[in-house]
Design a protein around this motif. Structure first.
Motif: not given
Length: 301
Positions: A48-58, A65-71, A174-183
């Motif tokens: 749904q982002f119309q870009r190479p991105l994946y988001l997940e949360s739990r 916790q939230g995580d994003i993976y993106a090209v 190209r690079s592949f990025l993972h951003l994660s955060y939680a508390y």
């Protein structure tokens, strides 16, 4: 829940807590992150982002916790060094409309990022919450970077704040990025956040689609997972804006970063729209000037 007993102070604290950036430090390496890229091939292509991105949360027990993976369409030789320096992170974080100031100082265990988080309007720093994140480069090789920021304590009994960024080279461009955060949060923090979600945040949604209505339109997740998803995206877009502005002349990068960030969040108005461009730019220019002035004063002491 009736928010009246909570009071303005609790609501203010709840609003600010939802903006904190923290994450668990997974034991990653270049090959593991590349494997994650391959595993997410379908999600990165169709979303749904119309870009190479994946988001997940739990939400697990007392933690979010939230995580994003993106090209990233930039080579690792650009992305890695740009995201490694602690001072660059202040240029990134200040783009978020609720970050009022960020400065780097030296601590016994290395650099510390002192971040003031407040409201989405002009605000004195003494009225914002100050958080101190220890900054550590856990890995930095010719094709892989891992950066960790930690803050053990927060307001209303929250704890174990951590943000993690990982980047790996995919190919020459190209690079592949993972951003994660939680508390982690306790009872008081849960009550305060639920009060916010029942009042000022009652119409806020995240990005995960939980179902579709009779017309086939998406119904997005709400609640505390919606909170963490919105801020995951805000901070990812700040990183993206920072990287995209590197190609501009140094004297124009700051303004380009601000405009790129606002344009990016406006692509998702249901989740992220808060201020009009003019309001955002006016506020941020003043905050950045204050940040630069305070850094200059501190250096002169």
């Amino acid at each position: 829940m009736n928010p009246a007993p909570v009071g303005a102070a609790w609501l203010r604290a709840a609003m600010l807590m939802t903006l904190l950036i923290v994450a668990p430090a997974y034991a990653q390496d270049p090959e593991a992150l590349k494997a994650r890229h391959s595993a997410l091939a379908e999600q990165l292509t169709n979303n749904q982002f119309q870009r190479p991105l994946y988001l997940e949360s739990r939400q697990i027990s007392d933690a979010l916790q939230g995580d994003i993976y993106a090209v990233i369409e930039q080579p690792y030789g650009v992305v890695g060094p740009a995201l490694q320096a602690s001072t660059h992170w202040c240029d990134i974080l200040i783009l978020h409309l609720n970050v009022k100031s960020c400065r780097v100082s030296s601590g016994p265990d290395g650099d510390v990022l002192r971040i003031n988080i407040g409201h989405k309007f002009e605000q004195a720093l003494e009225d914002a919450y100050l958080f101190e994140f220890t900054y550590r480069v856990a890995a930095a090789t010719p094709d892989f970077l891992q950066v960790l920021l930690d803050a053990e304590d927060g307001p209303l009994g929250t704890s174990r704040y951590r943000i993690m960024l990982e980047v790996v080279a995919l190919d020459a461009r190209r690079s592949f990025l993972h951003l994660s955060y939680a508390y982690a949060y306790g009872f008081a923090a849960s009550i305060a956040t639920q009060s916010y979600l029942a009042t000022l945040g009652r119409n806020k949604v995240g990005f995960s689609i939980v179902e579709r209505n009779a017309e086939g339109q998406p119904i997005y997740i709400g609640g505390m997972r919606g909170v963490i998803e919105r801020n995951t995206m805000r901070y990812y877009l700040a990183i993206e804006a920072y990287l995209s502005a590197l190609s501009a002349p140094p004297t124009t990068r700051q303004e380009k970063r601000l405009n790129l960030w606002h344009s990016a969040i406006e692509q998702y108005p249901a989740q992220l729209h808060e201020l009009e461009r003019g309001q955002y730019l006016t506020m941020k220019r003043k905050e950045i000037q204050r940040q630069q002035r305070n850094a200059s004063d501190a250096a002169g002491k």
